[in-house]
Structure formats: C-alpha cells, structure tokens
Design a protein around this motif. Sequence first.
Motif, PDB file in Angstrom:
ATOM      1  N   UNK A   1      16.093 -32.489  53.113  1.00  0.00           N
ATOM      2  CA  UNK A   1      16.664 -33.813  53.246  1.00  0.00           C
ATOM      3  C   UNK A   1      16.871 -34.428  51.865  1.00  0.00           C
ATOM      4  N   UNK A   2      15.977 -34.085  50.923  1.00  0.00           N
ATOM      5  CA  UNK A   2      16.092 -34.614  49.571  1.00  0.00           C
ATOM      6  C   UNK A   2      17.399 -34.172  48.924  1.00  0.00           C
ATOM      7  N   UNK A   3      17.764 -32.905  49.124  1.00  0.00           N
ATOM      8  CA  UNK A   3      19.008 -32.417  48.530  1.00  0.00           C
ATOM      9  C   UNK A   3      20.221 -33.075  49.173  1.00  0.00           C
ATOM     10  N   UNK A   4      20.143 -33.380  50.454  1.00  0.00           N
ATOM     11  CA  UNK A   4      21.246 -34.080  51.118  1.00  0.00           C
ATOM     12  C   UNK A   4      21.354 -35.508  50.604  1.00  0.00           C
ATOM     13  N   UNK A   5      20.220 -36.151  50.357  1.00  0.00           N
ATOM     14  CA  UNK A   5      20.227 -37.532  49.866  1.00  0.00           C
ATOM     15  C   UNK A   5      20.764 -37.621  48.458  1.00  0.00           C
ATOM     16  N   UNK A   6      20.525 -36.591  47.638  1.00  0.00           N
ATOM     17  CA  UNK A   6      20.938 -36.625  46.235  1.00  0.00           C
ATOM     18  C   UNK A   6      22.338 -36.064  45.981  1.00  0.00           C
ATOM     19  N   UNK A   7      22.963 -35.488  46.977  1.00  0.00           N
ATOM     20  CA  UNK A   7      24.278 -34.876  46.756  1.00  0.00           C
ATOM     21  C   UNK A   7      25.348 -35.951  46.553  1.00  0.00           C
ATOM     22  N   UNK A   8      26.279 -35.643  45.649  1.00  0.00           N
ATOM     23  CA  UNK A   8      27.334 -36.587  45.292  1.00  0.00           C
ATOM     24  C   UNK A   8      28.652 -36.310  46.007  1.00  0.00           C
ATOM     25  N   UNK A   9      28.820 -35.146  46.599  1.00  0.00           N
ATOM     26  CA  UNK A   9      30.091 -34.832  47.263  1.00  0.00           C
ATOM     27  C   UNK A   9      29.859 -34.634  48.758  1.00  0.00           C
ATOM     28  N   UNK A  10      30.908 -34.857  49.522  1.00  0.00           N
ATOM     29  CA  UNK A  10      30.839 -34.707  50.977  1.00  0.00           C
ATOM     30  C   UNK A  10      30.532 -33.263  51.368  1.00  0.00           C
ATOM     31  N   UNK A  11      31.091 -32.302  50.636  1.00  0.00           N
ATOM     32  CA  UNK A  11      30.887 -30.884  50.957  1.00  0.00           C
ATOM     33  C   UNK A  11      29.415 -30.518  50.790  1.00  0.00           C
ATOM     34  N   UNK A  12      28.813 -30.933  49.660  1.00  0.00           N
ATOM     35  CA  UNK A  12      27.392 -30.657  49.449  1.00  0.00           C
ATOM     36  C   UNK A  12      26.545 -31.357  50.503  1.00  0.00           C
ATOM     37  N   UNK A  13      26.870 -32.606  50.794  1.00  0.00           N
ATOM     38  CA  UNK A  13      26.113 -33.365  51.790  1.00  0.00           C
ATOM     39  C   UNK A  13      26.159 -32.663  53.135  1.00  0.00           C
ATOM     40  N   UNK A  14      27.349 -32.257  53.584  1.00  0.00           N
ATOM     41  CA  UNK A  14      27.483 -31.595  54.885  1.00  0.00           C
ATOM     42  C   UNK A  14      26.709 -30.286  54.931  1.00  0.00           C
ATOM     43  N   UNK A  16      23.993 -29.437  53.133  1.00  0.00           N
ATOM     44  CA  UNK A  16      22.557 -29.699  53.138  1.00  0.00           C
ATOM     45  C   UNK A  16      22.086 -30.300  54.461  1.00  0.00           C
ATOM     46  N   UNK A  17      22.883 -31.157  55.056  1.00  0.00           N
ATOM     47  CA  UNK A  17      22.478 -31.767  56.329  1.00  0.00           C
ATOM     48  C   UNK A  17      22.523 -30.734  57.454  1.00  0.00           C
ATOM     49  N   UNK A  18      23.429 -29.769  57.354  1.00  0.00           N
ATOM     50  CA  UNK A  18      23.484 -28.683  58.330  1.00  0.00           C
ATOM     51  C   UNK A  18      22.259 -27.769  58.190  1.00  0.00           C
ATOM     52  N   UNK A  19      21.846 -27.509  56.943  1.00  0.00           N
ATOM     53  CA  UNK A  19      20.625 -26.723  56.710  1.00  0.00           C
ATOM     54  C   UNK A  19      19.411 -27.444  57.294  1.00  0.00           C
ATOM     55  N   UNK A  20      19.363 -28.748  57.135  1.00  0.00           N
ATOM     56  CA  UNK A  20      18.258 -29.529  57.684  1.00  0.00           C
ATOM     57  C   UNK A  20      18.249 -29.460  59.206  1.00  0.00           C
ATOM     58  N   UNK A  21      19.441 -29.521  59.818  1.00  0.00           N
ATOM     59  CA  UNK A  21      19.528 -29.454  61.282  1.00  0.00           C
ATOM     60  C   UNK A  21      19.010 -28.112  61.795  1.00  0.00           C
ATOM     61  N   UNK A  22      19.339 -27.018  61.085  1.00  0.00           N
ATOM     62  CA  UNK A  22      18.880 -25.687  61.498  1.00  0.00           C
ATOM     63  C   UNK A  22      17.380 -25.522  61.237  1.00  0.00           C
ATOM     64  N   UNK A  23      16.901 -26.096  60.135  1.00  0.00           N
ATOM     65  CA  UNK A  23      15.515 -25.909  59.726  1.00  0.00           C
ATOM     66  C   UNK A  23      14.537 -26.742  60.555  1.00  0.00           C
ATOM     67  N   UNK A  25      14.927 -29.739  63.519  1.00  0.00           N
ATOM     68  CA  UNK A  25      15.767 -30.611  64.344  1.00  0.00           C
ATOM     69  C   UNK A  25      15.211 -32.037  64.412  1.00  0.00           C
ATOM     70  N   UNK A  26      13.883 -32.187  64.435  1.00  0.00           N
ATOM     71  CA  UNK A  26      13.280 -33.514  64.516  1.00  0.00           C
ATOM     72  C   UNK A  26      13.570 -34.350  63.284  1.00  0.00           C
ATOM     73  N   UNK A  27      13.471 -33.731  62.105  1.00  0.00           N
ATOM     74  CA  UNK A  27      13.756 -34.445  60.862  1.00  0.00           C
ATOM     75  C   UNK A  27      15.232 -34.816  60.785  1.00  0.00           C
ATOM     76  N   UNK A  28      16.085 -33.902  61.260  1.00  0.00           N
ATOM     77  CA  UNK A  28      17.530 -34.178  61.271  1.00  0.00           C
ATOM     78  C   UNK A  28      17.830 -35.374  62.175  1.00  0.00           C
ATOM     79  N   UNK A  29      17.267 -35.366  63.384  1.00  0.00           N
ATOM     80  CA  UNK A  29      17.513 -36.467  64.327  1.00  0.00           C
ATOM     81  C   UNK A  29      17.032 -37.800  63.758  1.00  0.00           C
TER      82      UNK A  29
END
Length: 121
Positions: A1-14, A16-23, A25-29
């Motif tokens: 989640x930290x990497x998603x929060x710190x990303x500056x571009x939409x591609x990086x954000x998407x 990292x957030x997809x990795x969080x969802x796979x890793x 699910x509760x933290x993603x939700x």
Amino acid sequence: MDSAARSYSEIQYDRHIEELRKLHKGAYDYAIDVGPHKWSRVRCPQRREQNLDFTSLCADYYKRETLIDAYSVLIMPVGHPSSWVVPSDIASRVVLNPKTKRQSGRPMEGRHVSSSERTTT
C-alpha cells in the motif's frame, strides 16, 4: 500500500493497487473504503508538494506575533512590601517555615524501580 500511496503516475498506482488486491484483499478493501484521495499522491485533488506555506499549518499560539501580543500588556508592579495595605488581623498572624528534617544517610542515586517494571542490565 505504501508503494501505491507514493506513486506519481496512474500506471504505477494501478499496478501497485492491483498487487495489494491480490496480496491482501482486506487491506485493499479498507484502502478503497477510506478513499484513495486521502492517502494517494495520484488521487489527491490538490497538488501537495508545491509552494506550501508552513505557517498556515501552525496553530496561532506558536506564532511570533502571538507571543509578542501576550507580553505587550503592561505589567503592574506590586511595589515594596512596606507600602502594602495589609489588614491588622492578617498582619498580626505569625507564619513560620514548615518544620522539616533531612533524612539521615547518603542521598539516593537514581530512583526506586516499581514492581511492575522490568529491570534490564
């Protein structure tokens, strides 16, 4: 989640957030429920790192002007004790220092450790 929060571009954000969802699910939700605009740089509605005036983040009582205003009021001196008007019933009372006795022995170095504290060496 930290990497998603710190990303500056939409591609990086998407990515990292997809990795969080796979890793996890509760933290993603939870992150999505809170709202990415509160914790993500990409999703933030305003620009965060540009021309920030740090004095706007400080409470008024920490500012220099407040300190100056607090001490700008005229302080009235109390004068010499011989010029005080003291009622006779108060002036007739004798007030002595409290009776104290110094403990015998050498003064303690440090403090007593509470029974709930763990001692480490």
